[in-house]
Design an enzyme around this catalytic site. Structure first.
Site, short mmCIF file in Angstrom:
data_model
loop_
_atom_site.label_atom_id
_atom_site.label_comp_id
_atom_site.label_asym_id
_atom_site.label_seq_id
_atom_site.Cartn_x
_atom_site.Cartn_y
_atom_site.Cartn_z
N GLU A 198 16.24 1.44 13.59
CA GLU A 198 16.92 1.97 12.41
C GLU A 198 17.77 3.21 12.72
O GLU A 198 17.51 4.30 12.21
CB GLU A 198 15.91 2.32 11.32
N GLU A 224 10.52 -5.71 10.91
CA GLU A 224 9.66 -4.98 9.96
C GLU A 224 9.84 -5.61 8.58
O GLU A 224 10.94 -6.00 8.19
CB GLU A 224 10.04 -3.50 9.84
C1 BGP Z 1 10.86 1.97 8.32
C2 BGP Z 1 10.54 2.73 9.58
C3 BGP Z 1 9.08 2.86 9.87
C4 BGP Z 1 8.17 2.94 8.66
C5 BGP Z 1 8.60 2.03 7.51
C6 BGP Z 1 7.89 2.28 6.20
O1 BGP Z 1 12.05 2.43 7.78
O2 BGP Z 1 11.13 2.12 10.70
O3 BGP Z 1 8.91 3.90 10.77
O4 BGP Z 1 7.89 4.21 8.36
O5 BGP Z 1 9.98 2.13 7.26
O6 BGP Z 1 8.48 3.36 5.51
P1 BGP Z 1 7.70 4.66 5.08
O7 BGP Z 1 6.80 5.00 6.21
O8 BGP Z 1 8.73 5.71 4.85
O9 BGP Z 1 6.97 4.32 3.82
#
Ligand code: BGP
Length: 471
Positions: free
Chosen positions: A169, A367
């Site tokens: 990302e 993801e």
């Molecule tokens: C994505 C990232 C992760 C993870 C996930 C969930 O954007 O790559 O690192 O954190 O989101 O989001 P969050 O942890 O902000 O709830």
């Protein structure tokens, strides 16, 4: 209702992902200060319940137990990130750390022995703080330090890694650090953000260039967070607003990193507003020649956009929102804990976009997942989290992924966010995403109901689903 088994292609990658800063903990190997540690030291009140990244899920001490848990939850693949700050504890440069090499080699060896393919990502938001002081991604010196780090990883771990990724990302740190105030150093400055974005893209290309000199069998690509963009209506003003939002948030990284070129409409727009970064012809050539060989798609929510209803304050800083407003679609379903819309069909739309507009490059869902607060509410008397909502979420998304594959999308796998509950940046441990729950004070790990479901899913390479839902 018609129930059907949705089967996935042979050797489909079932797994999950996390990152170094979110799961490892500092440990005793030596590690440079990261921007997350720096920011916590300066503003601890920005972090939920004031929990920093010093311990997190303590994977650095428990990785052998964790590899067993990967196996028990059906993983045949898993994405980690390699910590730049751990590999180069003298502020991200200088001598490589033998203890870091030993840790990652041992972890990757354990994974391979267990039949779990290693997906290794090189950068997941965790800049060494001293390199941030030199300008972070705004600096060519930092780009060169990153390429040296990447090259060292190819050399030290190339025999153990299945696929490589330059960035997770890359848009995230640009939004967070330069436009929206959720990453250190919390600036609001589009032009500097555009410079950092450009050099991130250059770093990606230069790392791929270095990778090619190692003659490895693995591939190298990038992981992008992509939200399909939908206009509120077909009114030309809404459609135009959606096109511009898509240029800023999707095409800005996807085009150069996968196709090797920048969208000309975006360049023209930035030129008009005097927001173009500095670059030279040689940079453009490098970006053109060294593109991703595989693409990871992080999908959480759609982007819904409408035309602006009021004029922009000319004294406000230049931001993408000068050209559109976010649209709250009546009837939308929300994950209220995270504030993200749940729209499973978006995963299909995203894959079709990659198929139709990006040469159907080899890709996978890198993801997707559901963060839920106070999950201990759902524990049974044995202490297991009964997370039927997560199982439904996974099934609903996978069903649309299956449909995309049926229609010819080149999708090789699905990785959930995440494996064991991990540290979520400023949200720390508020929302839990894992297949395995974590009791923070004791670090005890317990497989959730979704973890058992995931094992069965992976063993059977599919699941039963009411296909009438798939519109
Ligand atoms: C994505 C990232 C992760 C993870 C996930 C969930 O954007 O790559 O690192 O954190 O989101 O989001 P969050 O942890 O902000 O709830």
């Amino acid at each position: 209702m018609t129930t059907q088994k949705l089967s996935f292609p042979e050797n489909f990658w079932w797994g999950s992902a996390w990152s170094a800063e979110q799961a490892e903990g500092r440990g005793e190997t030596g590690k440079a200060e990261t921007v997350w540690e720096r920011w916590y030291a300066e503003q601890p009140y920005r972090f939920y319940n004031r929990i920093d990244s010093s311990i997190t899920t303590d994977h650095i001490h428990r990785y052998k137990e964790d590899v067993k848990l990967m196996k028990e939850t059906g993983h045949n693949s898993f994405r980690v990130s390699i910590s730049w700050a751990r590999m180069f504890p003298e502020d991200g440069v200088g001598a490589v750390n033998p203890k870091a090499i030993a840790f990652y080699r041992d972890l990757f060896t354990e994974m391979n022995k267990a039949g779990i393919k290693v997906f290794a990502n090189l950068y997941h938001f965790d800049m060494p703080a001293k390199l941030q002081d030199k300008g972070g991604w705004e600096s060519r010196e930092v780009v060169n330090a990153y390429v040296h780090f990447a090259d060292t990883c190819f050399k030290e771990f190339g025999d153990l890694v299945f696929h490589w990724f330059t960035f997770n990302e890359p848009l995230g740190p640009i939004l967070g650090s330069y436009l929206e105030d959720f990453h250190y150093p919390n600036l609001i400055d589009f032009k500097r953000g555009a410079q950092a974005a450009f050099f991130t893209i250059l770093a990606h290309a230069k790392a791929i260039e270095a990778f090619k000199t190692h003659g490895l069998e693995s591939k190298i690509g990038v992981i992008l967070n992509l939200s399909p963009t939908f206009p509120r209506s077909q009114n030309p003003a809404d459609v135009k607003a959606a096109e511009i939002a898509d240029l800023f948030y999707t095409r800005s990284f996807l085009d150069p990193m996968v196709k090797g070129t920048f969208p000309s409409v975006l360049i023209d727009l930035l030129k008009t507003y005097d927001q173009l970064p500095d670059y030279c012809e040689e940079d453009l050539q490098t970006i053109h020649e060294h593109t991703a060989q595989i693409l990871g798609l992080n999908y959480y929510e759609p982007r819904r956009v409408k035309a602006r209803s009021c004029a922009v304050n000319p004294d406000s800083p230049f931001l993408p929102e000068w050209f559109f407003e976010n649209h709250i679609m009546p009837g939308r379903r929300m994950n209220e804990y995270r504030g993200w819309e749940i729209y499973e069909r978006g995963i299909y739309d995203l894959c079709m976009d990659i198929k139709e507009n990006y040469g159907n490059i080899e890709a996978f869902i890198s993801e997707n997942g559901m963060g839920v607060a106070n999950e201990e509410r759902f524990m049974d008397e044995t202490g297991q989290v009964i997370d039927d909502y997560r199982i439904e979420y996974i099934k609903d998304h996978l069903a649309y992924l299956w449909k995309a594959i049926e229609e010819g999308c080149n999708i090789k796998g699905y990785h959930l966010w995440t494996f064991i509950d991990c540290w979520s940046w400023i949200n720390s441990y508020k929302n839990r995403y894992g297949l395995v729950s974590l009791d923070l004070p004791t670090q005890r790990r317990t497989i959730k109901k979704s973890g058992e479901f995931y094992k069965k899913l992976s063993d059977e390479n599919g699941f039963e689903y009411e296909v009438d839902w798939l519109v």
